[in-house]
Design a protein around this motif. Structure first.
Motif, PDB file in Angstrom:
ATOM      1  N   ILE A 176     -29.271 -45.748  36.428  1.00  0.00           N
ATOM      2  CA  ILE A 176     -29.488 -43.811  36.761  1.00  0.00           C
ATOM      3  C   ILE A 176     -30.110 -43.502  35.777  1.00  0.00           C
ATOM      4  O   ILE A 176     -31.400 -43.193  35.944  1.00  0.00           O
ATOM      5  N   TYR A 177     -30.394 -44.016  34.688  1.00  0.00           N
ATOM      6  CA  TYR A 177     -31.074 -43.342  33.555  1.00  0.00           C
ATOM      7  C   TYR A 177     -31.562 -43.905  33.727  1.00  0.00           C
ATOM      8  O   TYR A 177     -33.103 -43.133  33.303  1.00  0.00           O
ATOM      9  N   GLN A 178     -32.075 -44.898  33.801  1.00  0.00           N
ATOM     10  CA  GLN A 178     -33.832 -45.531  33.256  1.00  0.00           C
ATOM     11  C   GLN A 178     -34.585 -45.011  34.083  1.00  0.00           C
ATOM     12  O   GLN A 178     -35.688 -45.061  34.300  1.00  0.00           O
ATOM     13  N   ILE A 179     -34.483 -44.927  35.182  1.00  0.00           N
ATOM     14  CA  ILE A 179     -35.152 -44.074  36.304  1.00  0.00           C
ATOM     15  C   ILE A 179     -35.226 -43.130  35.902  1.00  0.00           C
ATOM     16  O   ILE A 179     -36.991 -42.595  36.421  1.00  0.00           O
ATOM     17  N   PHE A 180     -33.829 -41.968  35.342  1.00  0.00           N
ATOM     18  CA  PHE A 180     -34.912 -40.492  35.099  1.00  0.00           C
ATOM     19  C   PHE A 180     -36.181 -40.820  33.338  1.00  0.00           C
ATOM     20  O   PHE A 180     -37.227 -40.551  33.479  1.00  0.00           O
ATOM     21  N   LYS A 181     -36.109 -41.803  32.919  1.00  0.00           N
ATOM     22  CA  LYS A 181     -36.469 -42.284  31.667  1.00  0.00           C
ATOM     23  C   LYS A 181     -38.057 -42.823  32.008  1.00  0.00           C
ATOM     24  O   LYS A 181     -39.048 -42.327  31.501  1.00  0.00           O
ATOM     25  N   GLN A 182     -38.203 -43.414  32.974  1.00  0.00           N
ATOM     26  CA  GLN A 182     -39.163 -44.287  34.106  1.00  0.00           C
ATOM     27  C   GLN A 182     -40.248 -42.725  34.262  1.00  0.00           C
ATOM     28  O   GLN A 182     -41.260 -42.760  34.404  1.00  0.00           O
ATOM     29  N   GLN A 183     -39.256 -42.103  34.848  1.00  0.00           N
ATOM     30  CA  GLN A 183     -40.190 -40.859  35.275  1.00  0.00           C
ATOM     31  C   GLN A 183     -40.286 -39.458  34.803  1.00  0.00           C
ATOM     32  O   GLN A 183     -41.313 -38.525  34.781  1.00  0.00           O
ATOM     33  N   ASP A 184     -39.514 -39.604  33.601  1.00  0.00           N
ATOM     34  CA  ASP A 184     -39.769 -38.293  32.202  1.00  0.00           C
ATOM     35  C   ASP A 184     -39.444 -38.935  31.255  1.00  0.00           C
ATOM     36  O   ASP A 184     -38.156 -38.749  30.388  1.00  0.00           O
ATOM     37  N   PRO A 185     -40.068 -39.881  30.386  1.00  0.00           N
ATOM     38  CA  PRO A 185     -39.322 -40.199  29.014  1.00  0.00           C
ATOM     39  C   PRO A 185     -38.631 -39.224  28.072  1.00  0.00           C
ATOM     40  O   PRO A 185     -38.075 -39.133  27.391  1.00  0.00           O
ATOM     41  N   ALA A 186     -39.542 -37.927  28.039  1.00  0.00           N
ATOM     42  CA  ALA A 186     -40.050 -36.857  27.656  1.00  0.00           C
ATOM     43  C   ALA A 186     -38.419 -36.391  27.580  1.00  0.00           C
ATOM     44  O   ALA A 186     -36.869 -35.667  26.463  1.00  0.00           O
ATOM     45  N   GLY A 187     -38.015 -35.976  28.460  1.00  0.00           N
ATOM     46  CA  GLY A 187     -37.018 -35.444  29.024  1.00  0.00           C
ATOM     47  C   GLY A 187     -35.361 -35.973  29.381  1.00  0.00           C
ATOM     48  O   GLY A 187     -34.570 -35.778  28.362  1.00  0.00           O
ATOM     49  N   ALA A 188     -35.174 -37.405  28.894  1.00  0.00           N
ATOM     50  CA  ALA A 188     -34.557 -38.815  29.357  1.00  0.00           C
ATOM     51  C   ALA A 188     -33.649 -38.687  27.585  1.00  0.00           C
ATOM     52  O   ALA A 188     -33.295 -37.924  27.022  1.00  0.00           O
ATOM     53  N   LYS A 189     -34.661 -38.595  26.342  1.00  0.00           N
ATOM     54  CA  LYS A 189     -34.922 -38.834  24.959  1.00  0.00           C
ATOM     55  C   LYS A 189     -34.068 -37.110  24.915  1.00  0.00           C
ATOM     56  O   LYS A 189     -33.365 -37.206  23.918  1.00  0.00           O
ATOM     57  N   LEU A 190     -34.498 -36.113  25.557  1.00  0.00           N
ATOM     58  CA  LEU A 190     -33.992 -35.095  25.162  1.00  0.00           C
ATOM     59  C   LEU A 190     -32.615 -34.455  25.583  1.00  0.00           C
ATOM     60  O   LEU A 190     -31.876 -34.686  24.679  1.00  0.00           O
ATOM     61  N   LEU A 191     -32.390 -35.277  27.358  1.00  0.00           N
ATOM     62  CA  LEU A 191     -31.289 -35.376  27.056  1.00  0.00           C
ATOM     63  C   LEU A 191     -30.157 -36.308  26.534  1.00  0.00           C
ATOM     64  O   LEU A 191     -28.674 -35.341  26.046  1.00  0.00           O
ATOM     65  N   SER A 192     -30.449 -37.386  26.371  1.00  0.00           N
ATOM     66  CA  SER A 192     -30.079 -37.980  25.581  1.00  0.00           C
ATOM     67  C   SER A 192     -29.339 -37.464  24.020  1.00  0.00           C
ATOM     68  O   SER A 192     -28.265 -37.416  23.150  1.00  0.00           O
ATOM     69  N   ASP A 193     -30.240 -36.874  23.232  1.00  0.00           N
ATOM     70  CA  ASP A 193     -29.838 -35.906  21.478  1.00  0.00           C
ATOM     71  C   ASP A 193     -29.083 -34.806  22.714  1.00  0.00           C
ATOM     72  O   ASP A 193     -28.109 -35.101  20.867  1.00  0.00           O
ATOM     73  N   ASN A 194     -29.552 -34.405  23.372  1.00  0.00           N
ATOM     74  CA  ASN A 194     -28.362 -32.774  22.966  1.00  0.00           C
ATOM     75  C   ASN A 194     -27.349 -33.197  23.341  1.00  0.00           C
ATOM     76  O   ASN A 194     -26.196 -32.561  23.103  1.00  0.00           O
ATOM     77  N   ILE A 195     -26.669 -34.467  24.801  1.00  0.00           N
ATOM     78  CA  ILE A 195     -25.319 -34.524  24.601  1.00  0.00           C
ATOM     79  C   ILE A 195     -25.006 -35.230  22.896  1.00  0.00           C
ATOM     80  O   ILE A 195     -23.741 -34.990  22.880  1.00  0.00           O
ATOM     81  N   ARG A 196     -25.716 -35.928  22.642  1.00  0.00           N
ATOM     82  CA  ARG A 196     -25.267 -36.401  21.782  1.00  0.00           C
ATOM     83  C   ARG A 196     -24.641 -35.479  20.777  1.00  0.00           C
ATOM     84  O   ARG A 196     -23.617 -35.214  19.689  1.00  0.00           O
ATOM     85  N   ASN A 197     -25.337 -34.583  19.994  1.00  0.00           N
ATOM     86  CA  ASN A 197     -25.674 -33.297  19.518  1.00  0.00           C
ATOM     87  C   ASN A 197     -23.580 -32.441  19.963  1.00  0.00           C
ATOM     88  O   ASN A 197     -23.544 -32.250  19.317  1.00  0.00           O
TER      89      ASN A 197
END
Length: 271
Positions: free
Chosen positions: A221-242
Motif C-alpha cells: 500500500i505504501y509502495q503504490i503511494f510511493k510510485q504515484q507520489d514519491p515526494a508525498g510518500a517521503k513527506l508522510l513518513s517524515d511527518n509520522i516519524r516526527n
C-alpha cells in the motif's frame, strides 16, 4: 504467484531488514503437525517466500526446505543471506509449483496468499501435499499494528491510525477486502475437514521508531503511494516519524518501543 510485485532490489533488501518473522505461528504449525508423525519430516515448501526470513524458521524440522517466489530480486536476497544447508530457493508462481504429486509434508505461505489466484493455488496445494500433509496460511492486518511506549501508548496508536488512513486509498485491488476476511475465505474454501482457524495471535517485537517506519514502507500500500507520489510518500513518513518522536518526548528515531502484531492463520491436514 502470478502477480508480479516487490521486485526492486532495494525493496527486497528492505524486506529483509524490516519485516518481522512469525516464530510464534511456526511453533503452532509444528504443534499441529507433530501428533501425526513421530520422525523428522522430509520436505517443507514456503510459497511466496520473499527474502526467506520465514523459510529458515522451518529448517530445524525438515530434511529439506524450499522457498519459492516469483520475484528474482527477493530470491537473490534470500539466497545471499541463507546459511542453512537444507534450505534452497526456486523461482515459480504459487499456482505452478515444481514438485511431484504427494511429495510435500508442509506447504506454508506467510503474508503472501492474498496475492495468489486462490482457487488455482488450493488445487495446486492438494496436488503436491502428501496424504496427511499440512497446509498453513498466515498473515496479519497492517492497519491493526499497535505501538507501546509507556504513557505515550494511546497517542502513538492514534498516529498509527492516521498513517494507515492516509494510505488506505492506495490499497491494491487484490487486497481491497480486509486481509483477515481473505484468509477466512481461504479457510472456508479448503475442502479438508481436519482444519483450524485462529483469528488473533498476539506477538510483540522490540523495534525502533525508524524500523517501524521502514516496515510500513515495505508494504504494498505504501509502495503504490510511493510510485504515484514519491515526494508525498517521503513527506508522510517524515511527518509520522516526527509525530511519534513528539508523542514519546524523545529526539532519536533509534529509540526503542514495542510493536504489537496480531497474526491470523489457518491450518489444514490433507486426508
Amino acid at each position: 504467484m502470478a502477480l508480479r510485485m516487490f521486485e526492486e532490489s532495494d525493496h527486497a533488501a528492505a524486506y529483509l531488514r524490516y519485516r518481522m518473522t512469525p516464530e510464534e505461528v511456526v511453533t503452532r504449525i509444528m504443534d499441529f503437525m507433530k501428533p501425526k508423525v513421530e520422525k523428522k519430516f522430509n520436505l517443507a515448501v514456503d510459497v511466496g517466500c520473499g527474502c526467506g526470513q520465514g523459510t529458515v524458521l522451518l529448517a530445524p524440522f525438515f530434511d529439506q526446505v524450499v522457498g519459492t517466489d516469483i520475484s528474482p530480486a527477493q530470491l537473490d536476497v534470500a539466497q545471499a543471506n541463507s546459511a542453512r544447508p537444507n534450505v534452497t530457493y526456486r523461482q515459480c508462481p504459487a499456482e505452478e509449483l515444481p514438485f511431484e504429486p504427494n511429495q510435500v509434508d508442509l506447504l506454508v505461505a506467510m503474508t503472501a496468499a492474498h496475492w495468489f489466484d486462490r482457487q488455482r493455488f488450493l488445487k495446486e496445494v492438494d496436488r503436491v501435499l502428501k496424504p496427511g500433509g499440512c497446509l498453513a496460511l498466515l498473515s496479519y492486518a497492517t492497519n491493526d499494528l499497535e505501538l507501546e511506549y509507556g504513557d505515550a501508548t494511546s497517542a502513538l496508536n492514534k498516529i498509527c491510525e492516521e498513517f494507515s488512513a492516509v494510505l488506505q486509498p492506495f490499497r491494491h485491488p487484490l487486497a481491497s477486502a480486509s486481509t483477515s476476511k481473505i484468509y477466512l475465505e481461504l479457510f472456508e474454501s479448503c475442502s479438508y475437514t481436519d482444519k483450524e482457524w485462529n483469528g488473533r495471535l498476539r506477538a510483540t517485537r522490540t523495534v525502533t521508531v525508524n524500523s517501524y517506519i521502514g516496515m510500513v514502507e515495505t508494504l504494498a500500500i505504501y509502495q503504490i503511494f510511493k510510485q504515484q507520489d514519491p515526494a508525498g510518500a517521503k513527506l508522510l513518513s517524515d511527518n509520522i516519524r516526527n509525530k511519534l518522536l513528539g508523542a514519546m518526548q524523545v529526539s532519536s528515531p533509534e529509540t526503542e518501543l514495542t510493536m504489537v502484531i496480531k497474526y491470523f492463520y489457518m491450518l489444514a491436514r490433507k486426508p
